[in-house]
Write a protein that holds these residues in place. Structure first.
Motif, PDB file in Angstrom:
ATOM      1  N   VAL A  92      58.842  48.675  34.616  1.00  0.00           N
ATOM      2  CA  VAL A  92      58.524  48.583  36.037  1.00  0.00           C
ATOM      3  C   VAL A  92      57.088  48.074  36.126  1.00  0.00           C
ATOM      4  CG1 VAL A  92      58.239  49.811  38.204  1.00  0.00           C
ATOM      5  CG2 VAL A  92      60.093  50.443  36.644  1.00  0.00           C
ATOM      6  N   TYR A  93      56.895  47.025  36.894  1.00  0.00           N
ATOM      7  CA  TYR A  93      55.587  46.392  37.029  1.00  0.00           C
ATOM      8  C   TYR A  93      54.959  46.797  38.358  1.00  0.00           C
ATOM      9  CZ  TYR A  93      56.304  43.550  32.898  1.00  0.00           C
ATOM     10  OH  TYR A  93      56.488  43.132  31.599  1.00  0.00           O
ATOM     11  N   TYR A  94      53.693  47.171  38.279  1.00  0.00           N
ATOM     12  CA  TYR A  94      52.952  47.623  39.448  1.00  0.00           C
ATOM     13  C   TYR A  94      51.713  46.753  39.658  1.00  0.00           C
ATOM     14  CZ  TYR A  94      55.585  51.977  38.744  1.00  0.00           C
ATOM     15  OH  TYR A  94      56.570  52.918  38.573  1.00  0.00           O
ATOM     16  N   CYS A  95      51.415  46.490  40.914  1.00  0.00           N
ATOM     17  CA  CYS A  95      50.137  45.864  41.207  1.00  0.00           C
ATOM     18  C   CYS A  95      49.194  46.935  41.738  1.00  0.00           C
ATOM     19  CB  CYS A  95      50.275  44.716  42.206  1.00  0.00           C
ATOM     20  SG  CYS A  95      51.076  45.135  43.765  1.00  0.00           S
ATOM     21  N   GLY A  96      47.942  46.799  41.371  1.00  0.00           N
ATOM     22  CA  GLY A  96      46.932  47.754  41.782  1.00  0.00           C
ATOM     23  C   GLY A  96      45.726  47.034  42.364  1.00  0.00           C
ATOM     24  N   ALA A  97      45.033  47.710  43.255  1.00  0.00           N
ATOM     25  CA  ALA A  97      43.850  47.148  43.893  1.00  0.00           C
ATOM     26  C   ALA A  97      42.658  48.056  43.640  1.00  0.00           C
ATOM     27  CB  ALA A  97      44.081  46.992  45.398  1.00  0.00           C
ATOM     28  N   ARG A  98      41.563  47.419  43.285  1.00  0.00           N
ATOM     29  CA  ARG A  98      40.322  48.149  43.038  1.00  0.00           C
ATOM     30  C   ARG A  98      39.255  47.617  43.970  1.00  0.00           C
ATOM     31  NH1 ARG A  98      36.304  47.736  37.800  1.00  0.00           N
ATOM     32  NH2 ARG A  98      35.043  49.582  38.260  1.00  0.00           N
ATOM     33  N   TRP A  99      38.690  48.489  44.766  1.00  0.00           N
ATOM     34  CA  TRP A  99      37.648  48.081  45.716  1.00  0.00           C
ATOM     35  C   TRP A  99      36.421  47.576  44.967  1.00  0.00           C
ATOM     36  CZ3 TRP A  99      36.814  46.884  50.596  1.00  0.00           C
ATOM     37  CH2 TRP A  99      35.507  46.869  51.059  1.00  0.00           C
ATOM     38  N   GLY A 100      35.910  46.450  45.451  1.00  0.00           N
ATOM     39  CA  GLY A 100      34.690  45.931  44.845  1.00  0.00           C
ATOM     40  C   GLY A 100      34.803  44.436  44.627  1.00  0.00           C
ATOM     41  N   ARG A 101      33.883  43.689  45.223  1.00  0.00           N
ATOM     42  CA  ARG A 101      33.936  42.225  45.138  1.00  0.00           C
ATOM     43  C   ARG A 101      33.304  41.805  43.815  1.00  0.00           C
ATOM     44  NH1 ARG A 101      32.661  38.277  50.260  1.00  0.00           N
ATOM     45  NH2 ARG A 101      33.840  36.488  49.499  1.00  0.00           N
ATOM     46  N   SER A 102      34.063  41.995  42.781  1.00  0.00           N
ATOM     47  CA  SER A 102      33.580  41.706  41.435  1.00  0.00           C
ATOM     48  C   SER A 102      34.505  40.702  40.774  1.00  0.00           C
ATOM     49  CB  SER A 102      33.551  42.994  40.613  1.00  0.00           C
ATOM     50  OG  SER A 102      33.335  42.713  39.252  1.00  0.00           O
ATOM     51  N   ASP A 103      33.944  39.929  39.890  1.00  0.00           N
ATOM     52  CA  ASP A 103      34.780  39.021  39.103  1.00  0.00           C
ATOM     53  C   ASP A 103      35.149  39.635  37.761  1.00  0.00           C
ATOM     54  OD1 ASP A 103      33.938  35.671  40.179  1.00  0.00           O
ATOM     55  OD2 ASP A 103      35.854  36.721  40.190  1.00  0.00           O
ATOM     56  N   SER A 104      34.856  40.906  37.639  1.00  0.00           N
ATOM     57  CA  SER A 104      35.224  41.624  36.420  1.00  0.00           C
ATOM     58  C   SER A 104      36.314  42.618  36.767  1.00  0.00           C
ATOM     59  CB  SER A 104      34.007  42.345  35.848  1.00  0.00           C
ATOM     60  OG  SER A 104      34.366  43.117  34.731  1.00  0.00           O
ATOM     61  N   SER A 105      37.508  42.421  36.230  1.00  0.00           N
ATOM     62  CA  SER A 105      38.608  43.323  36.533  1.00  0.00           C
ATOM     63  C   SER A 105      38.766  44.346  35.414  1.00  0.00           C
ATOM     64  CB  SER A 105      39.908  42.539  36.716  1.00  0.00           C
ATOM     65  OG  SER A 105      40.159  41.716  35.598  1.00  0.00           O
ATOM     66  N   SER A 106      39.056  45.558  35.814  1.00  0.00           N
ATOM     67  CA  SER A 106      39.137  46.663  34.863  1.00  0.00           C
ATOM     68  C   SER A 106      40.528  46.752  34.238  1.00  0.00           C
ATOM     69  CB  SER A 106      38.817  47.975  35.579  1.00  0.00           C
ATOM     70  OG  SER A 106      39.075  49.084  34.738  1.00  0.00           O
TER      71      SER A 106
END
Length: 125
Positions: A92-106
């Motif tokens: 099962v594939y999930y999309c997640g959102a992380r607040w913060g206008r960054s070009d570095s994704s965790s």
């Protein structure tokens, strides 16, 4: 912010699928986005992430070279193009959102506060 993932389905090994994640009720460009997956009996794992501008991406080693993540800030959409699918990509594939206008994704699940409902990808060998 609300997320809705779609595009899952059944495919034979070697095939392709494109997952989509629609984001609403938020300023999409202020979020970094990630795709994670959870196979039966396993923990959720990172698949790929993309920064706010779309210029920076990173991937799990297991999908590098086969999967491509992209985003369209005008449409509030993030995509996961999956090519050369393998049986072990079944999850099962999930999309997640992380607040913060960054070009570095965790790559850490705990950094993402908002999640979609998941979409099932089944790859038959």
């Amino acid at each position: 912010v609300q997320l809705q993932a779609s595009g899952g389905g059944s495919v034979q090994a070697g095939g392709s699928l494109r997952l989509s994640c629609a984001v609403s009720r938020g300023t999409f460009s202020r979020y970094t986005m990630g795709w994670f997956r959870q196979a039966p009996g396993k923990e959720r794992e990172f698949v790929g992430g993309i920064g706010w501008s779309g210029l920076s991406t990173n991937y799990a080693d297991s999908v590098k070279g086969r999967f491509t993540i992209s985003r369209d800030n005008a449409k509030n959409m993030v995509y996961l193009q999956m090519n050369s699918l393998k049986y072990e990509d079944t999850a099962v594939y999930y999309c997640g959102a992380r607040w913060g206008r960054s070009d570095s994704s965790s790559q850490s699940e705990s950094d993402y506060a908002n999640w979609g409902q998941g979409t099932l990808v089944t790859v038959s060998s």
